[in-house]
Design an enzyme around this catalytic site. Structure first.
Site, short mmCIF file in Angstrom:
data_model
loop_
_atom_site.label_atom_id
_atom_site.label_comp_id
_atom_site.label_asym_id
_atom_site.label_seq_id
_atom_site.Cartn_x
_atom_site.Cartn_y
_atom_site.Cartn_z
N LYS A 192 0.85 -1.20 0.00
CA LYS A 192 0.00 0.00 0.00
C LYS A 192 0.89 1.25 0.00
CE LYS A 192 -1.93 2.83 2.79
NZ LYS A 192 -1.84 4.07 1.97
N GLY A 245 7.00 4.89 8.10
CA GLY A 245 6.19 6.11 8.23
C GLY A 245 6.43 6.76 9.58
N THR A 249 2.01 6.71 13.64
CA THR A 249 1.30 5.72 12.82
C THR A 249 1.82 4.32 13.14
OG1 THR A 249 1.34 7.40 11.08
CG2 THR A 249 0.51 5.24 10.46
N GLY A 250 3.12 4.22 13.36
CA GLY A 250 3.71 2.92 13.72
C GLY A 250 3.11 2.38 15.01
N GLU A 267 9.85 1.02 10.39
CA GLU A 267 10.90 2.03 10.15
C GLU A 267 10.23 3.38 10.38
OE1 GLU A 267 13.93 1.40 9.65
OE2 GLU A 267 14.10 -0.53 8.64
N CYS A 301 13.81 10.52 6.61
CA CYS A 301 13.87 10.05 8.00
C CYS A 301 15.29 10.09 8.52
CB CYS A 301 13.33 8.63 8.07
SG CYS A 301 14.21 7.53 6.97
N GLU A 402 10.50 15.94 14.88
CA GLU A 402 10.84 15.71 13.48
C GLU A 402 10.05 16.70 12.62
OE1 GLU A 402 9.40 12.11 11.51
OE2 GLU A 402 11.38 11.87 10.61
P1 NAD Z 1 2.58 8.28 7.58
O1 NAD Z 1 2.81 7.54 8.84
O2 NAD Z 1 1.59 9.37 7.59
O3 NAD Z 1 2.12 7.30 6.41
C1 NAD Z 1 2.89 6.19 6.02
C2 NAD Z 1 1.99 5.15 5.39
O4 NAD Z 1 1.10 4.66 6.39
C3 NAD Z 1 1.11 5.68 4.27
O5 NAD Z 1 0.96 4.68 3.27
C4 NAD Z 1 -0.20 5.94 4.98
O6 NAD Z 1 -1.31 5.92 4.10
C5 NAD Z 1 -0.24 4.78 5.96
N1 NAD Z 1 -1.09 4.98 7.14
C6 NAD Z 1 -1.47 6.14 7.73
N2 NAD Z 1 -2.28 5.90 8.79
C7 NAD Z 1 -2.40 4.55 8.88
C8 NAD Z 1 -3.09 3.67 9.77
N3 NAD Z 1 -3.84 4.13 10.79
N4 NAD Z 1 -2.98 2.34 9.58
C9 NAD Z 1 -2.21 1.85 8.58
N5 NAD Z 1 -1.56 2.63 7.69
C10 NAD Z 1 -1.63 3.96 7.84
O7 NAD Z 1 4.01 8.79 7.12
P2 NAD Z 1 4.36 9.69 5.86
O8 NAD Z 1 3.92 11.08 6.20
O9 NAD Z 1 3.88 9.04 4.62
O10 NAD Z 1 5.95 9.60 5.85
C11 NAD Z 1 6.75 10.41 6.65
C12 NAD Z 1 7.24 9.66 7.88
O11 NAD Z 1 7.90 8.45 7.49
C13 NAD Z 1 8.28 10.43 8.67
O12 NAD Z 1 8.02 10.33 10.04
C14 NAD Z 1 9.59 9.71 8.34
O13 NAD Z 1 10.60 9.84 9.29
C15 NAD Z 1 9.13 8.31 8.18
N6 NAD Z 1 10.07 7.54 7.39
C16 NAD Z 1 10.86 6.62 8.03
C17 NAD Z 1 11.81 5.90 7.32
C18 NAD Z 1 12.69 4.88 8.01
O14 NAD Z 1 13.21 4.04 7.31
N7 NAD Z 1 12.84 4.92 9.31
C19 NAD Z 1 11.94 6.09 5.94
C20 NAD Z 1 11.12 7.02 5.31
C21 NAD Z 1 10.17 7.74 6.06
#
Ligand code: NAD
Length: 499
Positions: A192, A245, A249-250, A267, A301, A402
């Site tokens: 997704k 993400g 959200t994690g 991650e 990130c 962040e």
């Molecule tokens: P996000 O958490 O908003 O979304 C990430 C994904 O999760 C998207 O596909 C989103 O649709 C989905 N999502 C959102 N809510 C959800 C839920 N309740 N249940 C399941 N899935 C859900 O993050 P973002 O804004 O897309 O990305 C930015 C974040 O990602 C930053 O915090 C960044 O640090 C992190 N990131 C981490 C790494 C790493 O490897 N550690 C790499 C890239 C980005």
């Protein structure tokens, strides 16, 4: 190629037809069960470039059914000789390279990435598929000298149906980090992508079919996180969820995954330290510092966005950083010479600008940037000039949270111990850099910093062959390298009585 379908009467500002993206489920290109779709916008000018299906629970159910059937096929993917799986993944890697210009342009228009960076990422994704193509038949178990008379050995087996949820900042690359090891290990995957960036995910699944990956083994469901994503995280038919993400959200995904005790890997966010000792080669440091904080418009990130500098080098470091930042070329992502494009959306820019205002209220000083560019040609896009804050304390919000945009803070220190203490005074622990000509000091510091991915006298953070992941609230598990295969396999122990 569904993602390339255009409606003849509609074109965007560049005269390119609007795209109609579809999901890929069971080898078929499909709209959402309820027919709903959402618009995909180019952040460089705010224009709609595509529509994508607004998938939800029913679409995830459909994908899980297809994936489970494909996984259960007794002559299917999971039961292919591992080398055959590997050769098929290598074909996919080659197809990604063959189509790299199209994929890079798609990504650049979708998320505002400078075209040069987008090309680099697409090639990076193909190299990840190449790596796991080679890894597929190098995944093996152990024989263990147990105390009973017999033979004890382990098998590494695929988990089954796995859910892969990725963010918008590096769409095709983050997808490759998950899809490639998941498939190499014999799983069936449901990917997704983020709502902002669905286009290359769909195209990747189309190329996977062309490479010979059987229908149902690699599915893509597009749609919002709160519905499509949450349905994947909670689905009882999915055995593992891998997520990249935001940390919040994690945390939600951990809760949702608890229902059937899914395996999870996460991650998450970062606020990484960038420690510069006074004895560092500051000219070399200045050569890579902007990349480490402003690449991808700071939406990274791994951005080493807290520059923790030894007091005696502070003025020189700020001078070098300010000079390098001023020289960055901000502009249209389609322009070959652009180094920094827009943020992913106007909403994201607003969020980052709120942080800039917070920093000013907290008493930090803007040395460079702090506002959108003056150029009227960029007025319609989500642009923001790269911003350097000096006179920052580690407890200010701009140093603690962040920001996920082109903002870096400079924090001075006096002693080696203080540098490590400041570096670790964060709930995150993803990456970091240490700059010093004294290798003993650099290594002592590296031992002290709680982070999963460190570099010394370098700002590079990602190596396909080496583990990547976070300490503390930056995540669970390690992607890339052979480590990632552990995330997508179960270990079965078998004892044979030989008495
Ligand atoms: P996000 O958490 O908003 O979304 C990430 C994904 O999760 C998207 O596909 C989103 O649709 C989905 N999502 C959102 N809510 C959800 C839920 N309740 N249940 C399941 N899935 C859900 O993050 P973002 O804004 O897309 O990305 C930015 C974040 O990602 C930053 O915090 C960044 O640090 C992190 N990131 C981490 C790494 C790493 O490897 N550690 C790499 C890239 C980005």
């Amino acid at each position: 190629m569904t993602v390339n379908e255009t409606t003849p009467d509609a074109t965007d500002a560049a005269g390119i037809g609007l795209l109609r993206s579809q999901m890929v489920i069971g080898g078929k290109q499909l709209d959402a069960v309820d027919g709903q779709a959402f618009e995909v916008v180019n952040p460089a000018d705010g224009k709609v470039i595509a529509s994508a299906p607004m998938g939800g629970r029913a679409d995830v159910d459909r994908a899980v059914d297809s994936a489970q059937k494909a996984f259960d096929d007794r002559t299917g993917w999971a039961n292919w000789p591992a080398g055959k799986r590997g050769r098929t993944l290598a074909k996919l890697a080659a197809l990604i390279r063959d189509n790299s210009e199209e994929l890079a342009r798609l990504e650049s228009r979708n998320v505002g990435k400078p075209i040069g960076a987008a090309r680099g990422e697409v090639v990076g994704a193909s190299l990840v598929f190449d790596y796991y193509a080679g890894a597929a038949n190098k995944l093996f178990g152990e024989t263990i000298p147990v105390s009973k008379p017999g033979l004890d050995f382990t098998l590494r087996e695929p988990i089954g149906v796995v859910g892969l949820i990725v963010p918008w900042n590096f769409p095709i690359l983050m997808a490759s980090w998950k899809v490639a090891p998941a498939l190499a290990a014999g799983n069936a995957a449901i990917l997704k992508p983020a709502s902002y960036s669905p286009l290359t995910a769909t195209r990747l699944a189309e190329l996977a079919l062309e490479a010979g990956i059987p229908p149902g083994i690699f599915n893509v469901v597009t749609g919002p996180g709160g519905t499509a994503g949450a349905s994947i995280a909670a689905h009882p038919g999915i055995g593992k969820v891998a997520f990249t993400g935001e940390t919040t959200t994690g945390q939600e995904i951990m809760r949702l995954a608890a229902g059937n005790v899914k395996k999870i890997s996460l991650e998450l966010g970062g606020k990484s330290p960038h420690i510069v000792f006074a004895d560092a080669d500051l000219e070399a440091w200045a050569g890579s510092v902007t990349g480490s904080v402003f690449d991808n418009c700071g939406q990274d990130c791994c951005a080493r966005s807290r520059i923790i500098v030894e007091q005696s080098a502070h003025d020189r470091v700020v001078e070098l950083l300010a000079g390098a930042t001023r020289r960055l070329k901000v502009g249209d992502p389609a322009d070959e010479s652009t180094e920094m494009g827009p943020l992913v959306s106007l909403r994201q820019r607003e969020r980052v600008m709120d942080y800039i205002a917070v920093g000013q209220r907290e008493g930090a000083e803007i040395v460079v940037g702090g506002a959108p560019p003056d150029d009227p040609a960029l007025a319609g896009g989500a642009y923001l000039m790269p911003t350097v804050f000096d006179r920052v304390r580690n407890d200010m919000r701009i140093a603690a949270e962040e920001i996920f945009g082109p903002v870096v803070v400079v924090i001075p220190f006096d002693t080696e111990d203080e540098a490590v203490r400041l570096a670790n005074a964060t709930p995150y622990g993803l990456s970091g850099s240490i700059w010093s000509r004294d290798i003993g000091k650099a290594l002592r510091t590296a031992r002290g910093v709680q982070a999963g991915v460190l570099s010394i006298n370098s700002n590079s953070s990602v190596h396909t062959e080496a583990p990547f992941g976070g300490y503390k609230m930056s995540g669970v598990g390690r992607e890339l390298g052979m480590h990632a295969l552990e995330l997508y396999t179960e270990v079965k122990n078998v004892f044979v009585d030989l008495s």
